[in-house]
Motif scaffolding. Structure first.
Motif, PDB file in Angstrom:
ATOM      1  N   ARG A  39      47.766 -57.240  54.422  1.00 11.71           N
ATOM      2  CA  ARG A  39      46.796 -56.155  54.367  1.00 11.71           C
ATOM      3  C   ARG A  39      45.733 -56.741  53.650  1.00 11.71           C
ATOM      4  NH1 ARG A  39      44.485 -52.837  50.431  1.00 11.71           N
ATOM      5  NH2 ARG A  39      43.939 -50.987  50.764  1.00 11.71           N
ATOM      6  N   LYS A  42      39.343 -55.403  53.200  1.00  8.59           N
ATOM      7  CA  LYS A  42      37.827 -55.218  54.111  1.00  8.59           C
ATOM      8  C   LYS A  42      38.021 -55.699  55.360  1.00  8.59           C
ATOM      9  CE  LYS A  42      34.832 -56.183  50.172  1.00  8.59           C
ATOM     10  NZ  LYS A  42      33.527 -55.752  50.039  1.00  8.59           N
ATOM     11  N   ASP A  43      37.250 -54.875  56.365  1.00  9.92           N
ATOM     12  CA  ASP A  43      37.425 -55.548  57.626  1.00  9.92           C
ATOM     13  C   ASP A  43      36.881 -56.799  57.903  1.00  9.92           C
ATOM     14  OD1 ASP A  43      34.919 -54.802  58.133  1.00  9.92           O
ATOM     15  OD2 ASP A  43      35.054 -52.875  59.073  1.00  9.92           O
ATOM     16  N   ASN A  44      36.636 -57.292  59.410  1.00 11.40           N
ATOM     17  CA  ASN A  44      36.097 -58.461  59.556  1.00 11.40           C
ATOM     18  C   ASN A  44      34.755 -58.457  59.473  1.00 11.40           C
ATOM     19  OD1 ASN A  44      38.816 -59.332  60.078  1.00 11.40           O
ATOM     20  ND2 ASN A  44      38.567 -59.033  62.573  1.00 11.40           N
ATOM     21  N   SER A  45      34.186 -57.321  59.294  1.00 11.83           N
ATOM     22  CA  SER A  45      32.677 -57.396  59.026  1.00 11.83           C
ATOM     23  C   SER A  45      32.375 -57.226  57.611  1.00 11.83           C
ATOM     24  CB  SER A  45      32.048 -56.152  59.838  1.00 11.83           C
ATOM     25  OG  SER A  45      32.256 -56.119  61.014  1.00 11.83           O
ATOM     26  N   ASN A  58      42.900 -50.363  61.365  1.00 13.63           N
ATOM     27  CA  ASN A  58      42.384 -49.896  60.107  1.00 13.63           C
ATOM     28  C   ASN A  58      43.439 -49.006  59.178  1.00 13.63           C
ATOM     29  OD1 ASN A  58      39.736 -49.762  61.934  1.00 13.63           O
ATOM     30  ND2 ASN A  58      38.972 -50.087  60.088  1.00 13.63           N
ATOM     31  N   HIS A  76      38.645 -42.254  64.186  1.00 11.30           N
ATOM     32  CA  HIS A  76      38.170 -42.830  62.948  1.00 11.30           C
ATOM     33  C   HIS A  76      37.156 -41.966  61.879  1.00 11.30           C
ATOM     34  CE1 HIS A  76      39.151 -46.199  65.478  1.00 11.30           C
ATOM     35  NE2 HIS A  76      38.863 -47.215  64.348  1.00 11.30           N
ATOM     36  N   HIS A  84      47.406 -56.127  58.836  1.00  5.38           N
ATOM     37  CA  HIS A  84      47.480 -57.086  59.901  1.00  5.38           C
ATOM     38  C   HIS A  84      48.873 -56.828  60.361  1.00  5.38           C
ATOM     39  CE1 HIS A  84      43.864 -58.763  58.607  1.00  5.38           C
ATOM     40  NE2 HIS A  84      44.355 -58.507  57.165  1.00  5.38           N
ATOM     41  N   ILE A 117      42.268 -53.225  56.355  1.00  2.13           N
ATOM     42  CA  ILE A 117      42.986 -53.697  57.528  1.00  2.13           C
ATOM     43  C   ILE A 117      44.372 -54.170  57.255  1.00  2.13           C
ATOM     44  CG2 ILE A 117      42.997 -55.446  59.339  1.00  2.13           C
ATOM     45  CD1 ILE A 117      40.348 -53.446  59.434  1.00  2.13           C
ATOM     46  N   TYR A 127      36.690 -51.095  54.631  1.00  2.30           N
ATOM     47  CA  TYR A 127      37.795 -50.428  55.380  1.00  2.30           C
ATOM     48  C   TYR A 127      39.102 -51.457  55.447  1.00  2.30           C
ATOM     49  CZ  TYR A 127      33.850 -47.410  56.676  1.00  2.30           C
ATOM     50  OH  TYR A 127      32.723 -46.676  56.880  1.00  2.30           O
ATOM     51  N   ASP A 170      45.182 -55.985  64.182  1.00  5.39           N
ATOM     52  CA  ASP A 170      44.671 -55.642  63.244  1.00  5.39           C
ATOM     53  C   ASP A 170      44.321 -54.174  63.441  1.00  5.39           C
ATOM     54  OD1 ASP A 170      44.900 -58.204  61.815  1.00  5.39           O
ATOM     55  OD2 ASP A 170      42.842 -58.528  62.275  1.00  5.39           O
TER      56      ASP A 170
END
Length: 128
Positions: free
Chosen positions: A111, A114-117, A91, A12, A125, A123, A121, A89
């Motif tokens: 797609r 943003k990420d889950n947070s 990155n 990463h 799917h 994502i 970033y 999922d």
């Protein structure tokens, strides 16, 4: 967390230092306590772990010293057998992980920016 840190540092490179530190705190506090975590070992040494949330592989990390030795495939196949997950999922910037999951039979379905947070970033799917 040592396994997670080793894997993330190796794969990463897009992750900012601030976000890396955020996840170092958030994963053991907010994620791991809410998941059933499965381990893969070599000679009684933990070399990787994975967890599923509902029908999605939430995490799969292999210590960098053991990457490329088949542990990821073993753990992914095991998790599919015991949980029947069908989604993952990834990155977008982690091309190695994306290729790994494609080799495991997953295909991009959508797609998110943003990420889950909620961090910037993207994502990918994927689903079987």
């Amino acid at each position: 967390m040592e396994i997670w840190e080793s894997a993330v540092v190796a794969t990463h490179d897009f992750l900012s230092a601030e976000d890396f530190n955020y996840f170092v705190e958030a994963i053991p506090r907010d994620y791991l306590p809410n998941l059933n975590v499965y381990l893969v070992t070599e000679e009684n040494e933990i070399v990787g772990f994975a967890a599923v949330a509902e029908d999605t592989l939430a995490m799969l990390f292999i210590h960098n010293d053991f990457r490329g030795k088949g542990y990821g495939k073993i753990l992914c196949k095991f998790m599919k057998e015991i949980t029947a997950f069908t989604k993952v999922d990834v990155n977008e910037q982690n091309s190695l992980a994306r290729r790994f999951y494609e080799n495991m039979g997953f295909r991009k379905i959508s797609r998110s920016a943003k990420d889950n947070s909620g961090k910037n970033y993207p994502i990918i799917h994927m689903s079987l």
